[in-house]
Design an enzyme around this catalytic site. Structure first.
Site, PDB file in Angstrom:
ATOM      1  N   ILE A  63      31.683  47.332  43.619  1.00  0.00           N
ATOM      2  CA  ILE A  63      32.100  46.431  44.685  1.00  0.00           C
ATOM      3  C   ILE A  63      33.435  46.962  45.257  1.00  0.00           C
ATOM      4  CG2 ILE A  63      31.142  44.653  43.421  1.00  0.00           C
ATOM      5  CD1 ILE A  63      33.917  43.507  42.870  1.00  0.00           C
ATOM      6  N   ASN A  89      29.856  38.556  39.365  1.00  0.00           N
ATOM      7  CA  ASN A  89      30.474  38.630  37.961  1.00  0.00           C
ATOM      8  C   ASN A  89      31.563  39.668  37.854  1.00  0.00           C
ATOM      9  OD1 ASN A  89      30.394  38.366  34.967  1.00  0.00           O
ATOM     10  ND2 ASN A  89      30.053  40.525  35.246  1.00  0.00           N
ATOM     11  N   GLN A 108      49.813  45.995  39.423  1.00  0.00           N
ATOM     12  CA  GLN A 108      48.364  45.474  38.869  1.00  0.00           C
ATOM     13  C   GLN A 108      48.146  43.990  39.831  1.00  0.00           C
ATOM     14  OE1 GLN A 108      49.763  43.602  34.997  1.00  0.00           O
ATOM     15  NE2 GLN A 108      49.315  45.579  34.175  1.00  0.00           N
ATOM     16  N   TYR A 200      51.279  37.221  31.076  1.00  0.00           N
ATOM     17  CA  TYR A 200      50.246  38.225  30.609  1.00  0.00           C
ATOM     18  C   TYR A 200      49.030  37.956  31.714  1.00  0.00           C
ATOM     19  CZ  TYR A 200      47.489  40.368  26.791  1.00  0.00           C
ATOM     20  OH  TYR A 200      46.822  41.208  26.221  1.00  0.00           O
ATOM     21  N   THR A 203      48.490  37.816  37.137  1.00  0.00           N
ATOM     22  CA  THR A 203      47.486  38.435  38.369  1.00  0.00           C
ATOM     23  C   THR A 203      46.199  38.019  38.335  1.00  0.00           C
ATOM     24  OG1 THR A 203      47.275  40.470  37.218  1.00  0.00           O
ATOM     25  CG2 THR A 203      49.003  40.517  38.450  1.00  0.00           C
ATOM     26  N   LYS A 208      41.704  34.582  40.667  1.00  0.00           N
ATOM     27  CA  LYS A 208      40.601  33.599  40.405  1.00  0.00           C
ATOM     28  C   LYS A 208      40.548  32.356  41.329  1.00  0.00           C
ATOM     29  CE  LYS A 208      37.668  36.182  37.993  1.00  0.00           C
ATOM     30  NZ  LYS A 208      36.151  36.324  38.506  1.00  0.00           N
TER      31      LYS A 208
END
Length: 296
Positions: A63, A89, A108, A200, A203, A208
């Site tokens: 992707i 996914n 990150q 933790y 990011t 999401k």
């Protein structure tokens, strides 16, 4: 060709994606494609499922590479006349561990946002035009992608949550918000804009949240689409025992695939869920206010 039904699960050579392919192979009336950016690992996963008496097909898909997505689109058009089920996914998680520098966090933020949000959005832009009537789209989000993961009652955080949950939010505005997180993280200033403090999963959380907010916009688009009965939802699959969770999850990959597979197989003209945030037990959860069920 248009009568041949086909399902695609991105990033499915392992984990929840692999288990979703497994479930769809048992219940979906059509071809099911396991996809992977690594051909060797993808074909090995296909062989593992074939040993169980299932018959998945394989297609290379990265992707992060636009040409790879376009190749898949053309293949689906030529061989199936379009696409019936898309499960987005594929994602990455780069945990920010104690002792790492702010420069690492900044990098990150850039990498995780690119894959999880921007590249997932590009997959949608390329594949949505070939969705057939009654198609089903499932965007894998997370409990970490729930809007309440942006904490605080100060004016900046409240305003940020209001923007992300607005019924008038556009793709351009959402892209700008996601890019704002990346850009401000480069300077160590992301909390000034209401984003969660460096941690933790920070990011991953923001990426999401972007996927979930994007799903709500996509749902509105499908409600106006001339093609009949195209449904999209976003889902928290549970805290699953996978490489991404460092094998600390409490659910098997098969249990993690329950809700995504159920959403992918929603029957024609179902009334709900549509554009909803769905928990791993298939319950509909208010993405804006919650409350979220106990951690799974």
């Amino acid at each position: 060709m248009s009568g041949n039904r086909v399902a695609v699960v991105t990033g499915s050579n392992q984990g929840i994606g692999f288990a979703t392919v497994k479930e769809l192979c048992s219940k979906f009336d059509g071809s099911v494609y396991l996809t992977s950016r690594n051909e060797e690992r993808g074909l090995a996963a296909v062989e593992e499922l074939k040993k169980l008496g299932l018959n998945p097909k394989f297609h290379l898909l990265n992707i992060n590479d636009e040409s790879s997505v376009l190749t898949l689109r053309d293949y689906l058009k030529d061989n199936y006349g379009g696409l019936d089920v898309l499960v987005n996914n594929a994602a990455i998680l780069l945990p920010f561990k104690e002792g790492l520098s702010n420069d690492v966090f900044a990098e990150q933020a850039k990498s995780v946002m690119q894959t999880n949000y921007f590249d997932t959005q590009r997959v949608c832009k390329i594949l949505f035009p070939i969705l057939k009537p009654h198609a089903r789209v499932v965007n894998l989000s997370s409990m970490l992608g729930h809007l309440t993961q942006i904490p605080g009652e100060d004016s900046v955080a409240v305003e940020l949550r209001a923007k992300l949950s607005s019924s008038d939010l556009t793709y351009e505005e959402l892209d700008g918000l996601m890019q704002n997180f990346v850009d401000s993280a480069q300077k160590g200033e992301h909390t000034n804009y209401g984003w969660p403090a460096t941690g933790y999963y920070t990011t991953y959380v923001v990426s999401k949240i972007g996927v979930s907010a994007m799903t709500r916009i996509q749902h509105k688009d499908f409600e106006r689409d001339s093609r009949e009965d195209i449904i999209i939802n976003h889902v928290h699959p549970g805290y699953v025992n996978t490489q991404m969770s460092e094998y600390k999850g409490v659910l098997t990959i098969e249990k993690g695939a329950v809700a995504p597979s159920w959403l992918a197989l929603l029957p024609p003209n179902v009334q709900e869920p549509k554009g909803e945030f769905v928990w791993c037990d298939k319950a509909i959860v208010d993405w804006v206010k919650g409350p979220m069920p106990p951690l799974d």
